[in-house]
Design a protein around this motif. Structure first.
Motif, PDB file in Angstrom:
ATOM      1  N   ASN A   1      63.746  32.670  48.607  1.00 12.86           N
ATOM      2  CA  ASN A   1      63.276  32.378  47.211  1.00 12.86           C
ATOM      3  C   ASN A   1      63.088  33.022  46.222  1.00 12.86           C
ATOM      4  N   LYS A   2      63.349  32.553  44.962  1.00 13.50           N
ATOM      5  CA  LYS A   2      63.221  33.462  43.808  1.00 13.50           C
ATOM      6  C   LYS A   2      61.861  33.886  43.321  1.00 13.50           C
ATOM      7  N   VAL A   3      61.821  35.151  43.083  1.00 11.23           N
ATOM      8  CA  VAL A   3      60.660  35.957  42.644  1.00 11.23           C
ATOM      9  C   VAL A   3      60.472  35.627  41.185  1.00 11.23           C
ATOM     10  N   GLU A   4      59.113  35.015  40.852  1.00 18.26           N
ATOM     11  CA  GLU A   4      58.764  34.943  39.298  1.00 18.26           C
ATOM     12  C   GLU A   4      58.404  36.122  38.768  1.00 18.26           C
ATOM     13  N   ILE A   5      58.822  36.525  37.500  1.00 18.50           N
ATOM     14  CA  ILE A   5      58.160  37.413  36.713  1.00 18.50           C
ATOM     15  C   ILE A   5      57.376  37.323  35.786  1.00 18.50           C
ATOM     16  N   ASP A   6      56.129  37.880  35.752  1.00 23.05           N
ATOM     17  CA  ASP A   6      55.127  37.633  34.738  1.00 23.05           C
ATOM     18  C   ASP A   6      54.811  38.895  34.159  1.00 23.05           C
ATOM     19  N   ASN A   7      55.262  39.367  33.010  1.00 26.03           N
ATOM     20  CA  ASN A   7      55.173  40.587  32.495  1.00 26.03           C
ATOM     21  C   ASN A   7      53.690  41.057  32.027  1.00 26.03           C
ATOM     22  N   HIS A   8      52.866  40.128  31.832  1.00 27.34           N
ATOM     23  CA  HIS A   8      51.699  40.311  31.674  1.00 27.34           C
ATOM     24  C   HIS A   8      50.475  40.124  32.786  1.00 27.34           C
ATOM     25  N   LEU A   9      51.105  40.091  33.968  1.00 32.33           N
ATOM     26  CA  LEU A   9      50.140  40.031  34.977  1.00 32.33           C
ATOM     27  C   LEU A   9      49.290  41.072  35.324  1.00 32.33           C
ATOM     28  N   SER A  10      49.776  42.371  35.155  1.00 32.94           N
ATOM     29  CA  SER A  10      49.094  43.577  35.051  1.00 32.94           C
ATOM     30  C   SER A  10      47.696  43.712  34.070  1.00 32.94           C
ATOM     31  N   LYS A  11      47.783  43.001  33.173  1.00 29.87           N
ATOM     32  CA  LYS A  11      46.735  42.956  32.020  1.00 29.87           C
ATOM     33  C   LYS A  11      45.518  42.084  32.387  1.00 29.87           C
ATOM     34  N   LYS A  12      45.619  41.392  33.756  1.00 34.14           N
ATOM     35  CA  LYS A  12      44.440  40.538  34.171  1.00 34.14           C
ATOM     36  C   LYS A  12      43.273  41.281  34.394  1.00 34.14           C
ATOM     37  N   ILE A  13      42.165  40.882  34.085  1.00 30.44           N
ATOM     38  CA  ILE A  13      40.833  41.722  34.167  1.00 30.44           C
ATOM     39  C   ILE A  13      40.565  41.804  35.719  1.00 30.44           C
ATOM     40  N   LEU A  14      41.111  40.941  36.638  1.00 28.91           N
ATOM     41  CA  LEU A  14      40.809  41.008  37.881  1.00 28.91           C
ATOM     42  C   LEU A  14      41.239  42.359  38.731  1.00 28.91           C
ATOM     43  N   PHE A  15      42.623  42.931  38.111  1.00 29.22           N
ATOM     44  CA  PHE A  15      42.929  44.082  38.540  1.00 29.22           C
ATOM     45  C   PHE A  15      42.188  45.339  38.170  1.00 29.22           C
ATOM     46  N   LYS A  16      41.338  45.281  36.993  1.00 36.77           N
ATOM     47  CA  LYS A  16      40.502  46.327  36.578  1.00 36.77           C
ATOM     48  C   LYS A  16      39.342  46.311  37.339  1.00 36.77           C
ATOM     49  N   ASP A  17      38.674  45.196  37.825  1.00 40.15           N
ATOM     50  CA  ASP A  17      37.741  44.923  38.690  1.00 40.15           C
ATOM     51  C   ASP A  17      37.804  45.522  39.827  1.00 40.15           C
ATOM     52  N   PHE A  18      39.275  45.469  40.559  1.00 40.71           N
ATOM     53  CA  PHE A  18      39.661  46.142  41.655  1.00 40.71           C
ATOM     54  C   PHE A  18      39.101  47.603  41.929  1.00 40.71           C
ATOM     55  N   ASN A  19      39.378  48.533  40.706  1.00 46.15           N
ATOM     56  CA  ASN A  19      38.935  49.553  40.667  1.00 46.15           C
ATOM     57  C   ASN A  19      37.529  49.904  40.976  1.00 46.15           C
ATOM     58  N   HIS A  20      36.628  49.097  40.917  1.00 42.85           N
ATOM     59  CA  HIS A  20      35.153  49.265  40.857  1.00 42.85           C
ATOM     60  C   HIS A  20      34.625  48.448  42.117  1.00 42.85           C
ATOM     61  N   GLN A  21      35.607  48.179  43.057  1.00 43.55           N
ATOM     62  CA  GLN A  21      35.324  47.584  44.250  1.00 43.55           C
ATOM     63  C   GLN A  21      35.905  48.113  45.579  1.00 43.55           C
ATOM     64  N   LYS A  22      35.594  48.300  46.698  1.00 44.94           N
ATOM     65  CA  LYS A  22      35.915  48.798  47.852  1.00 44.94           C
ATOM     66  C   LYS A  22      36.612  47.612  48.749  1.00 44.94           C
ATOM     67  N   GLN A  23      37.896  47.968  49.351  1.00 48.96           N
ATOM     68  CA  GLN A  23      38.465  47.016  50.153  1.00 48.96           C
ATOM     69  C   GLN A  23      37.858  46.975  51.458  1.00 48.96           C
ATOM     70  N   GLN A  24      37.753  45.706  51.856  1.00 46.48           N
ATOM     71  CA  GLN A  24      36.893  45.222  52.946  1.00 46.48           C
ATOM     72  C   GLN A  24      37.815  45.576  54.464  1.00 46.48           C
ATOM     73  N   TYR A  25      36.918  45.769  55.687  1.00 45.05           N
ATOM     74  CA  TYR A  25      37.367  46.105  56.682  1.00 45.05           C
ATOM     75  C   TYR A  25      37.484  44.461  57.554  1.00 45.05           C
ATOM     76  N   ILE A  26      38.278  44.592  58.562  1.00 44.05           N
ATOM     77  CA  ILE A  26      38.440  43.184  59.262  1.00 44.05           C
ATOM     78  C   ILE A  26      37.137  42.742  59.759  1.00 44.05           C
ATOM     79  N   ASP A  27      36.052  43.644  59.921  1.00 44.31           N
ATOM     80  CA  ASP A  27      34.803  43.168  60.677  1.00 44.31           C
ATOM     81  C   ASP A  27      33.649  42.980  59.552  1.00 44.31           C
ATOM     82  N   GLY A  28      34.414  42.924  58.120  1.00 42.63           N
ATOM     83  CA  GLY A  28      33.505  42.522  57.025  1.00 42.63           C
ATOM     84  C   GLY A  28      32.859  43.577  56.323  1.00 42.63           C
TER      85      GLY A  28
END
Length: 189
Positions: free
Chosen positions: A32-59
């Motif tokens: 399938n064709k990949v869609e390109i969104d040049n503004h995707l990196s500007k989503k606030i969601l990605f900035k929130d990732f920097n202040h959160q920890k990745q979860q393990y499989i057990d929660g």
């Protein structure tokens, strides 16, 4: 003798041409064709990732900064969280969304070549048995979408993306569906 060599040469040439046509047809029809969104990196969601920890499989939470919020649901009942790993294999870009405990696990691999992608399911274990390959679980990608912030990457580049998929696992009366979606970010290894 010369005639025999010419016949073998013609046969090999036809086989190579048919192989190339088959490979190109599979690439353009199945990938399938990949869609390109040049503004995707500007989503606030990605900035929130920097202040959160990745979860393990057990929660529980790891010490690593969150790289994705990809989750799957099985028939709308349960969810699982995944970690992500992104690598440039010179010929292709591979994004792995994985869950596991280090000894066994699995997930989805998104392979991208020239802005076309194919998603496949995979699993791993450190407890191999002689005929494990005969017990591979049937799956079929019913629907999928991949959105990236750029059309090409090299090692060391930041990558931001989104993926959505619907997968049929097993068939017959044991058939069930798994749906997943989420955003991911990382550095291309």
């Amino acid at each position: 003798m010369i005639e025999k060599i010419k016949k073998i040469g013609k046969f090999l040439l036809v086989a190579v041409i048919l192989g190339i046509i088959f490979s190109l047809g599979k690439y353009f029809l199945i990938w399938n064709k990949v869609e390109i969104d040049n503004h995707l990196s500007k989503k606030i969601l990605f900035k929130d990732f920097n202040h959160q920890k990745q979860q393990y499989i057990d929660g529980g939470d790891s010490e690593e900064i969150k790289t994705n919020n990809f989750r799957t649901k099985i028939d709308s009942l349960s969810t699982e969280s995944y970690s992500s790993n992104i690598s440039n294999n010179n010929f292709s870009l591979e994004i792995k969304l994985l869950k596991g405990d280090g000894f066994s696990g699995g997930g989805y691999s998104i392979n991208i070549i020239n802005n076309r992608y194919k998603i496949s399911s995979y699993h791993y274990t450190d407890n191999h048995r002689p005929f494990d390959f005969m017990n591979e679980e049937y799956y079929k990608i019913i629907d999928s979408k991949v959105i990236l912030d750029k059309d090409s990457y090299k090692k060391g580049d930041s990558i931001f993306g989104y993926t959505q998929l619907k997968v049929q696992k097993r068939y017959g009366p044991e058939k069930y569906f798994e749906e997943g979606e989420g955003y991911f970010k990382g550095i291309v290894n």
